[in-house]
Write an enzyme that holds these catalytic residues in place. Structure first.
Site, PDB file in Angstrom:
ATOM      1  N   ASP A 174     -70.136 -13.456 -57.239  1.00 57.22           N
ATOM      2  CA  ASP A 174     -70.872 -14.275 -58.197  1.00 57.22           C
ATOM      3  C   ASP A 174     -70.362 -13.862 -59.578  1.00 57.22           C
ATOM      4  OD1 ASP A 174     -72.716 -15.296 -60.020  1.00 57.22           O
ATOM      5  OD2 ASP A 174     -74.372 -15.188 -58.580  1.00 57.22           O
ATOM      6  N   LYS A 199     -75.410 -21.535 -66.516  1.00 57.55           N
ATOM      7  CA  LYS A 199     -75.354 -20.490 -67.517  1.00 57.55           C
ATOM      8  C   LYS A 199     -74.209 -20.743 -68.513  1.00 57.55           C
ATOM      9  CE  LYS A 199     -78.727 -19.201 -65.006  1.00 57.55           C
ATOM     10  NZ  LYS A 199     -78.620 -18.322 -63.863  1.00 57.55           N
TER      11      LYS A 199
END
Ligand SMILES: *Cc1c(COP(=O)(O)O)cnc(C)c1O
Length: 390
Positions: A174, A199
Site C-alpha cells: 500500500d 489521498k
C-alpha cells in the site's frame, strides 16, 4: 536509442491523456457512455470491465507514474486493496501481513478472510526476518504498507521484495502515504502497488477512488476477479481524478517541504514531547527512508508535553480536525479516538500509539501560517492547563 523517461511533473501533466480529435480541446474529453457498439469492434467496452476510454487513459497515467506496465482504477482504495488480495489468495492459502496496516485493511483481513478460507499472520515487527519467520508451505502473498499509519515507521521494501522472490510469493504494498512522487516500489522489486487515490492522487478531499499498478499479467489476474466484484469508478470521477493528478507532483513536493518544516519546528518546541517524521534524523528509520524514498511525505505525528491534545486541537484555527488526509488543506486527528479507536488500549500501547498522539496531514499553506496557528494553540492550551491546576 533507449527511450528517455520523463520526469514526474511531465508524467503528471501528460501521461495517458486522451486527444480531443473532434475539437482539439486542451484536456481529455469525457466519455460518459455506459453503452458502446459491440459489432465490428475489437474491445467490448463497459464501465465495469475497466475499459472505457477515460478509465484506460487514467490507468496509463498511473501505471507510468508507478513505473509499471498496467493499472486498474477502482471506486475506492479498499476496492483496490480487497481486489488485489483476493485475486492472488485462494481457499487454503496463507498471507503474511504487516501488523501496522490501514484500519480498513486490517478489518478486511480479520473480519472477512475466514469466510473465504484464507489464513493470515501479522508479522511481529517490520523486519524481513519477522516476515520470513511466518512463511509456511501454503503462503502465497506478502503485504506491507510504508510509511505506516500513524507512526510513520518504514518497512524495508527491497528486503521484502527479495524475500517474496526467494519464496515465490506475490509481494503487495500500500503506497498511499508516500504517493508515486516519493516512492516507486516496482523499481525495488515489488509486484503489486496499491493506492487509495482518495489521498494524494485526488489531493483535494473530494474524490473517493483507488488504483493498482503491476505487470500486464498480474493486472489481468486482478481484473478477472474485479470485473465480477464490480468496484469500478464512474467515468466522471475518473476524469476529475486525471485533472487532480496533473498537479500531484507540485502538491506533494510542497507538502514534503512543509511537513519537514513542521517536524523541525515541533521537535525543538518545549511543549512537544516527541515527533515522528521519517525526514528527521531522530527517526529510528531515517536512513532506511532516505535510501528508498525521494521525499519524506506530508504526514507526521507528535505528542505534546503535559498538555491535553483534545484541548490543543480545539484551539487550532487554520488546521482542521478531520478523519481523512493528504488534501491541500492541513488537517489533524487523534488516532486513539478515530482511526485506531477499534484497537484495545493494550493493542494501541503495543503499537506505540499513545492516547495523546496527534496525526498531522500537512497541506500546502504557507509554513509561517501553520506555525503561527500551532504556536497560538499551544499557548492557549498551556494557559488553560495552568488555570485548571490553580
Ligand atoms: C484511506 C486509505 C485506504 C483506503 O482508501 P479508501 O479510498 O478510503 O477506500 C487504504 N490505505 C491507506 C494507507 C489509506 O490511507
Amino acid at each position: 536509442m533507449a527511450k528517455r523517461s520523463q520526469g514526474i511533473n511531465t508524467l503528471c501533466a501528460h501521461a495517458g491523456e486522451l486527444e480531443d480529435k473532434q475539437f482539439k480541446g486542451a484536456v481529455s474529453p469525457l466519455y460518459m457512455s455506459t453503452s458502446y457498439a459491440f459489432e465490428d469492434v475489437e474491445v467490448k467496452r463497459y464501465p465495469r470491465y475497466f475499459n472505457t476510454p477515460n478509465q484506460q487513459a487514467l490507468a496509463q497515467k498511473i501505471a507510468a507514474l508507478e513505473h509499471g506496465e498496467a493499472a486498474l482504477i477502482f471506486g475506492s482504495g479498499m476496492a483496490a486493496v480487497s481486489s488485489s488480495l483476493l485475486a492472488f489468495l485462494h481457499k487454503g492459502d496463507h498471507v503474511v501481513l504487516q501488523k501496522t496496516l490501514y484500519g480498513g485493511t486490517s478489518n478486511l483481513v480479520t473480519e472477512e478472510f475466514k469466510k473465504f478460507g484464507i489464513d493470515f499472520t501479522f508479522a511481529r515487527d517490520l523486519s524481513a526476518e519477522a516476515f520470513e519467520k511466518e512463511i509456511r508451505k501454503n503462503t502465497k502473498g506478502i503485504y506491507i504498507e510504508t510509511p505506516s499509519n500513524p507512526l510513520l515507521s518504514i518497512t524495508d521494501i527491497k528486503a521484502i521484495a527479495g524475500l517474496a522472490k526467494k519464496h515465490g510469493l506475490v509481494s503487495m504494498i500500500d503506497n498511499t502515504f508516500a504517493s508515486p512522487v516519493n516512492q516507486n516500489p516496482i523499481d525495488m522489486g515489488i509486484d503489486v502497488v496499491i493506492h487509495s487515490a482518495t489521498k494524494y492522487m485526488g489531493g483535494h478531499s473530494d474524490i473517493l477512488a483507488g488504483a493498482v499498478v503491476s505487470s500486464e499479467e498480474k493486472i489481468d489476474t486482478i481484473f478477472q476477479l474485479a470485473k465480477n466484484f464490480g468496484g469500478s469508478l464512474s467515468d466522471y470521477t475518473v476524469w476529475l481524478l486525471e485533472r487532480s493528478i496533473k498537479t500531484m507532483g507540485l502538491r506533494v513536493k510542497a507538502q514534503n517541504e512543509n511537513a519537514g518544516r513542521m517536524a523541525e519546528f515541533l521537535e525543538q518546541h518545549e511543549l512537544v514531547e516527541k515527533v515522528y517524521y521519517p525526514g528527521l534524523k531522530s527517526h529510528p528509520d531515517h536512513e532506511l527512508a532516505k535510501s528508498q524514498m525521494k521525499g519524506f511525505g506530508g504526514m507526521l505525528s507528535f505528542e505534546l508535553k503535559g498538555l491535553d491534545s483534545a484541548i490543543f486541537m480545539k484551539y487550532l484555527k487554520l488546521i482542521k480536525p478531520s478523519m481523512s488526509l493528504a488534501g491541500v488543506e492541513s488537517t489533524i486527528l487523534s488516532p486513539a479516538k478515530t482511526s485506531h479507536a477499534l484497537l484495545s488500549p493494550e493493542e494501541r500501547e503495543e503499537q506505540g500509539i499513545k492516547d495523546g498522539l496527534l496525526r498531522f496531514s500537512v497541506g500546502i499553506e504557507e509554513p509561517e501560517d501553520l506555525i503561527a496557528d500551532i504556536e497560538e494553540a499551544l499557548e492557549e492550551t498551556r494557559k488553560d492547563m495552568v488555570d485548571v491546576r490553580i
